[in-house]
Every structure is written in C-alpha cells, then in structure tokens.
Design an enzyme around this catalytic site. Sequence first.
Site, PDB file in Angstrom:
ATOM      1  N   HIS A   3       0.863  -1.182   0.000  1.00  0.00           N
ATOM      2  CA  HIS A   3       0.000   0.000   0.000  1.00  0.00           C
ATOM      3  C   HIS A   3       0.895   1.227   0.000  1.00  0.00           C
ATOM      4  O   HIS A   3       1.750   1.368   0.870  1.00  0.00           O
ATOM      5  CB  HIS A   3      -0.919   0.000   1.223  1.00  0.00           C
ATOM      6  CG  HIS A   3      -1.907   1.114   1.190  1.00  0.00           C
ATOM      7  ND1 HIS A   3      -3.045   1.049   0.424  1.00  0.00           N
ATOM      8  CD2 HIS A   3      -1.911   2.315   1.795  1.00  0.00           C
ATOM      9  CE1 HIS A   3      -3.723   2.181   0.579  1.00  0.00           C
ATOM     10  NE2 HIS A   3      -3.045   2.956   1.407  1.00  0.00           N
ATOM     11  N   ILE A   4       0.711   2.095  -0.980  1.00  0.00           N
ATOM     12  CA  ILE A   4       1.557   3.272  -1.120  1.00  0.00           C
ATOM     13  C   ILE A   4       0.755   4.517  -0.782  1.00  0.00           C
ATOM     14  O   ILE A   4      -0.228   4.828  -1.442  1.00  0.00           O
ATOM     15  CB  ILE A   4       2.125   3.375  -2.545  1.00  0.00           C
ATOM     16  CG1 ILE A   4       2.906   2.104  -2.877  1.00  0.00           C
ATOM     17  CG2 ILE A   4       3.006   4.619  -2.677  1.00  0.00           C
ATOM     18  CD1 ILE A   4       3.317   1.996  -4.319  1.00  0.00           C
TER      19      ILE A   4
END
Length: 83
Positions: A3-4
């Site tokens: 998850h960025i």
Amino acid sequence: MIHIGLDTVNLKGEHFESFVKQGQRVEKGDKLGSVDLDAVKKAGYDTTVMVVITNTPNYANVQRITDAGDKHGDKLIAVTAHE
C-alpha cells in the site's frame, strides 16, 4: 499487499500504474507497479509505503528484516515455509 501512501485512494489511481493483476503469480524481480511520489506529495498526500503479509498462517515464520534499506532489491521480509 503493498500500500503506497495514506488516503491515496482519493487520487483514484492518478499517479499510479500497476503492471500485474490481482491473483497473478509474480516472481522475484518482477516489476509490480510505479508511482510518481513527487506528484502524490504535491497533491498533499503522505507517501508512506506499507508492505502487509495477509496470509501469515500459511507460513512457519514471517519476519521483518530490520536492517533493510529503501533501495531497489533490498530484502524486507524473510518468509519460512512449513516443513
């Protein structure tokens, strides 16, 4: 799962590109995606990157490598299979 950014879902995919599909098998070295971190920052979002192992019961051990850097190719997690 990788998850960025925090709340970056609000960008609706802008500044992100995925190179794999959900459920696709990937191998070491495969490029998973890219993100324009400068554009995400400019849009006002935090660019923290989280790596989450969602199936830890499938492994004997999942361990964070604490001396890992932030460069391409750095090992982040050690996973040991059940015998």
